[in-house]
Enzyme design. Structure first.
Site, PDB file in Angstrom:
ATOM      1  N   LYS A  53     -89.179   7.572 -77.384  1.00 32.93           N
ATOM      2  CA  LYS A  53     -89.623   6.214 -77.012  1.00 32.93           C
ATOM      3  C   LYS A  53     -88.441   5.357 -76.575  1.00 32.93           C
ATOM      4  O   LYS A  53     -88.491   4.679 -75.557  1.00 32.93           O
ATOM      5  CB  LYS A  53     -90.331   5.559 -78.198  1.00 32.93           C
ATOM      6  CG  LYS A  53     -90.590   4.080 -78.020  1.00 32.93           C
ATOM      7  CD  LYS A  53     -91.271   3.470 -79.210  1.00 32.93           C
ATOM      8  CE  LYS A  53     -90.364   2.888 -80.256  1.00 32.93           C
ATOM      9  NZ  LYS A  53     -89.716   1.609 -79.905  1.00 32.93           N
ATOM     10  N   ASN A  54     -87.363   5.395 -77.367  1.00 29.56           N
ATOM     11  CA  ASN A  54     -86.264   4.466 -77.109  1.00 29.56           C
ATOM     12  C   ASN A  54     -85.434   4.838 -75.879  1.00 29.56           C
ATOM     13  O   ASN A  54     -84.607   4.050 -75.425  1.00 29.56           O
ATOM     14  CB  ASN A  54     -85.359   4.358 -78.344  1.00 29.56           C
ATOM     15  CG  ASN A  54     -86.049   3.592 -79.461  1.00 29.56           C
ATOM     16  OD1 ASN A  54     -87.012   2.868 -79.223  1.00 29.56           O
ATOM     17  ND2 ASN A  54     -85.578   3.765 -80.685  1.00 29.56           N
ATOM     18  N   CYS A  63     -91.334  -5.661 -83.107  1.00 31.43           N
ATOM     19  CA  CYS A  63     -91.390  -5.705 -84.572  1.00 31.43           C
ATOM     20  C   CYS A  63     -90.566  -6.873 -85.100  1.00 31.43           C
ATOM     21  O   CYS A  63     -89.472  -7.151 -84.576  1.00 31.43           O
ATOM     22  CB  CYS A  63     -90.806  -4.422 -85.173  1.00 31.43           C
ATOM     23  SG  CYS A  63     -91.822  -2.974 -84.896  1.00 31.43           S
ATOM     24  N   ARG A  95     -97.561   2.287 -81.603  1.00 29.30           N
ATOM     25  CA  ARG A  95     -96.514   1.898 -80.649  1.00 29.30           C
ATOM     26  C   ARG A  95     -95.508   3.023 -80.432  1.00 29.30           C
ATOM     27  O   ARG A  95     -94.863   3.066 -79.389  1.00 29.30           O
ATOM     28  CB  ARG A  95     -95.743   0.666 -81.167  1.00 29.30           C
ATOM     29  CG  ARG A  95     -96.524  -0.624 -81.065  1.00 29.30           C
ATOM     30  CD  ARG A  95     -95.614  -1.787 -81.391  1.00 29.30           C
ATOM     31  NE  ARG A  95     -94.306  -1.543 -80.823  1.00 29.30           N
ATOM     32  CZ  ARG A  95     -93.151  -1.800 -81.419  1.00 29.30           C
ATOM     33  NH1 ARG A  95     -93.130  -2.362 -82.605  1.00 29.30           N
ATOM     34  NH2 ARG A  95     -92.012  -1.530 -80.825  1.00 29.30           N
TER      35      ARG A  95
HETATM   36  C1  UD1 Z   1     -81.733  -1.863 -82.963  1.00 25.40           C
HETATM   37  C2  UD1 Z   1     -81.040  -0.617 -83.429  1.00 25.40           C
HETATM   38  C3  UD1 Z   1     -81.788   0.541 -82.835  1.00 25.40           C
HETATM   39  C4  UD1 Z   1     -83.254   0.444 -83.262  1.00 25.40           C
HETATM   40  C5  UD1 Z   1     -83.873  -0.916 -82.992  1.00 25.40           C
HETATM   41  C6  UD1 Z   1     -85.233  -1.129 -83.622  1.00 25.40           C
HETATM   42  C7  UD1 Z   1     -78.624  -0.276 -83.749  1.00 25.40           C
HETATM   43  C8  UD1 Z   1     -77.271  -0.505 -83.209  1.00 25.40           C
HETATM   44  N1  UD1 Z   1     -79.645  -0.692 -82.979  1.00 25.40           N
HETATM   45  O1  UD1 Z   1     -81.755  -1.836 -81.537  1.00 25.40           O
HETATM   46  O2  UD1 Z   1     -81.224   1.747 -83.272  1.00 25.40           O
HETATM   47  O3  UD1 Z   1     -84.017   1.405 -82.566  1.00 25.40           O
HETATM   48  O4  UD1 Z   1     -83.030  -1.911 -83.507  1.00 25.40           O
HETATM   49  O5  UD1 Z   1     -85.139  -1.009 -84.988  1.00 25.40           O
HETATM   50  O6  UD1 Z   1     -78.804   0.321 -84.784  1.00 25.40           O
HETATM   51  N2  UD1 Z   1     -77.437  -8.665 -81.896  1.00 25.40           N
HETATM   52  C9  UD1 Z   1     -76.949  -9.940 -81.691  1.00 25.40           C
HETATM   53  N3  UD1 Z   1     -76.942 -10.423 -80.411  1.00 25.40           N
HETATM   54  C10 UD1 Z   1     -77.421  -9.717 -79.345  1.00 25.40           C
HETATM   55  C11 UD1 Z   1     -77.935  -8.432 -79.572  1.00 25.40           C
HETATM   56  C12 UD1 Z   1     -77.926  -7.927 -80.862  1.00 25.40           C
HETATM   57  O7  UD1 Z   1     -76.506 -10.615 -82.617  1.00 25.40           O
HETATM   58  O8  UD1 Z   1     -77.381 -10.212 -78.221  1.00 25.40           O
HETATM   59  C13 UD1 Z   1     -77.437  -8.099 -83.277  1.00 25.40           C
HETATM   60  C14 UD1 Z   1     -78.858  -7.930 -83.796  1.00 25.40           C
HETATM   61  O9  UD1 Z   1     -79.320  -9.107 -84.431  1.00 25.40           O
HETATM   62  C15 UD1 Z   1     -78.685  -6.770 -84.758  1.00 25.40           C
HETATM   63  C16 UD1 Z   1     -77.590  -5.921 -84.092  1.00 25.40           C
HETATM   64  O10 UD1 Z   1     -76.903  -6.781 -83.210  1.00 25.40           O
HETATM   65  O11 UD1 Z   1     -78.204  -7.220 -85.989  1.00 25.40           O
HETATM   66  C17 UD1 Z   1     -78.114  -4.724 -83.329  1.00 25.40           C
HETATM   67  O12 UD1 Z   1     -79.042  -5.170 -82.372  1.00 25.40           O
HETATM   68  P1  UD1 Z   1     -79.514  -4.292 -81.142  1.00 25.40           P
HETATM   69  O13 UD1 Z   1     -78.892  -2.932 -81.212  1.00 25.40           O
HETATM   70  O14 UD1 Z   1     -79.388  -5.039 -79.882  1.00 25.40           O
HETATM   71  O15 UD1 Z   1     -81.049  -4.175 -81.426  1.00 25.40           O
HETATM   72  P2  UD1 Z   1     -82.021  -3.188 -80.731  1.00 25.40           P
HETATM   73  O16 UD1 Z   1     -81.620  -2.869 -79.351  1.00 25.40           O
HETATM   74  O17 UD1 Z   1     -83.375  -3.726 -81.009  1.00 25.40           O
END
Ligand code: UD1
Length: 430
Positions: free
Chosen positions: A22-23, A118, A399
């Site tokens: 999915k990702n 989520c 999902r």
């Molecule tokens: C993250 C997970 C991913 C998982 C998904 C859903 C990591 C590195 N990423 O991806 O494996 O599939 O959640 O559970 O494990 N952040 C900021 N500012 C930004 C972007 C991110 O502060 O602009 C912070 C987020 O709040 C979080 C961290 O960075 O604490 C990681 O976020 P990110 O990897 O971007 O989230 P997803 O891509 O959703």
């Protein structure tokens, strides 16, 4: 409204085939609009709702999306004619924000409503915006609801991410592949799906190097072309079946996987006493006694994935001893603990830490899926528990898990999906 009913207690046995990731699929679908050509994407988990929503957004902006077979789609991006995506299209999933990078890359303009997805705590996008701005875009967020990004020309730039972010790495890659000159993303995410996206972009003629390390170099090209591409197997779906096998004291061969992607999960299962045997593209997981305790700390890849934390907590809830689970990515990812405690687990969660005191047995109960991976944890708990578990809000599970009922039945689970009328319609039916 639908729910799952599980009669637990039977060990899982046999073979299960893992779907495409999915990702990886979600950013790759968005990336397909960077070419004005036809892309054929194989091993796509077409029946999960996140993939469906992405395909609906593609069709909404003018792409022709054709289902070739159950897991293959053809996307013709020649007819894409809009850079605007409204909230009713984006609200269903987080990954809708990948269209900001993709539309910027295609048009130098994107007007995309904030994404859904989520609830795991605050999910800021400041690093995405920083990246777009460094590439020369001006970005405004209207009423906290719509991201409006414009650039007369995108120009490659060094971009240092303040934290490892999968989402920001993807979005910057999408905006940078057709920018002029060299973009260097430092402190980039290294997840397998980042590598898969880079491979897809390179198959379209992009020049992306270093994906899978924390420095990714993108040399912009003028044009991208169509391609045929097959998506990697889903690391988290595979990990979920691995934990289900161990939690039910089963013995399951999980096929169509890349064992290297599963190492952090395999290591923790082995620490809990499971046997994990690796083959070229399969793993066999078995456990014939009560699991042992172990501590977990979620980290960006190659650390233990946050998306496996709830599932693994179910195994630890049944372990002999006390385990500590530390969540370092999200501030609110222990909501499932209340549900597991209703089944007899003993989990005390506080902020980003949970203390899991193992119990000998979980008991079936009515529970709900708070989010996608919390829902996966409820399924594992239901399979391992004695008695009947009813899981509500399974739209979260749909999902991200393709054919989950059929796959689990194939390895001996007693699970069914039932339709239950909404309370209101019951009243109306009077
Ligand atoms: C993250 C997970 C991913 C998982 C998904 C859903 C990591 C590195 N990423 O991806 O494996 O599939 O959640 O559970 O494990 N952040 C900021 N500012 C930004 C972007 C991110 O502060 O602009 C912070 C987020 O709040 C979080 C961290 O960075 O604490 C990681 O976020 P990110 O990897 O971007 O989230 P997803 O891509 O959703």
């Amino acid at each position: 409204m639908e729910k799952f009913i599980i009669n637990g207690g039977a060990p899982l046995h046999g073979e299960v085939e893992i779907s495409g990731a999915k990702n990886a699929a979600l950013p790759i679908l968005a990336a397909s609009i960077l070419s004005q050509d036809v892309c054929v994407i194989e091993n796509l988990p077409c029946s999960i709702s996140d993939v469906n929503y992405m395909m609906k957004i593609l069709a909404h902006i003018g792409a022709k999306v054709k289902l070739i077979n159950k897991n293959t789609v053809e996307i013709d991006s020649r007819f894409v004619n809009s850079y605007v995506i409204s909230h009713d299209m984006t609200k269903h999933l987080r990954a809708s924000y990948y269209f900001i990078g993709a539309l910027l890359g295609r048009y130098g303009r994107a007007k995309v409503a904030m994404p859904g997805g989520c609830y795991l705590g605050a999910r800021p996008i400041d690093q995405h915006i920083k990246g777009f701005e460094l590439l020369g875009a001006s970005v405004s967020v209207e009423d906290n609801a719509t991201v409006d990004a414009k650039a007369s020309k995108l120009i490659g730039s060094p971009i240092y991410l303040d934290m490892v972010s999968v989402g920001a790495t993807v979005n910057i890659l999408l905006a940078a592949v057709k920018a002029e000159g060299l973009t260097v993303i430092e402190n980039a995410a290294k997840e397998p799906h980042i590598v898969d996206l880079a491979n897809f972009l390179n198959s379209m003629g992009a020049d992306v190097r270093g994906a899978g390390t924390d420095v990714i170099k993108v040399r912009g090209v003028e044009q991208l072309h169509g391609c045929n591409y097959s998506i990697i197997p889903d690391q988290i779906e595979a990990g979920t079946y691995m934990v289900a096998a161990a939690a039910t004291h089963g013995n399951v061969i999980i096929k169509n996987v890349i064992p290297k992607h599963l190492e952090s999960i395999s290591k923790k299962l082995i620490e809990c006493g499971a046997e994990v045997e690796e083959f070229d593209d399969a793993v066999r997981v078995s456990l014939d006694r009560r699991p042992g305790k172990c501590n977990i700390k979620t980290m960006p890849h190659p650390g233990f994935p946050t998306d496996m934390q709830p599932q693994m907590a179910v195994l630890l809830a049944l372990a002999d001893g006390t385990s500590i689970v530390s969540e370092s990515i999200w501030s609110n990812r222990f909501r499932y603990a209340d549900q597991l405690n209703r089944m007899g687990a003993d989990i005390k969660a506080d902020g980003q830490l949970a203390v899991v005191q193992g119990v000998e047995q979980l008991k079936g109960a009515p529970v709900k899926a708070d989010d996608l991976r919390a829902g996966a944890a409820m399924i594992i708990a239901g399979l391992a528990a004695s008695g009947t578990t009813e899981i509500e809000d399974i739209l979260h599970i749909d999902r991200g898990y393709e054919d989950v009922v059929e796959k689990l039945k194939g390895i001996g689970a007693d699970i069914k999906r039932v339709f239950c009328p909404e309370p209101n319609s019951l009243t109306n039916a009077g």
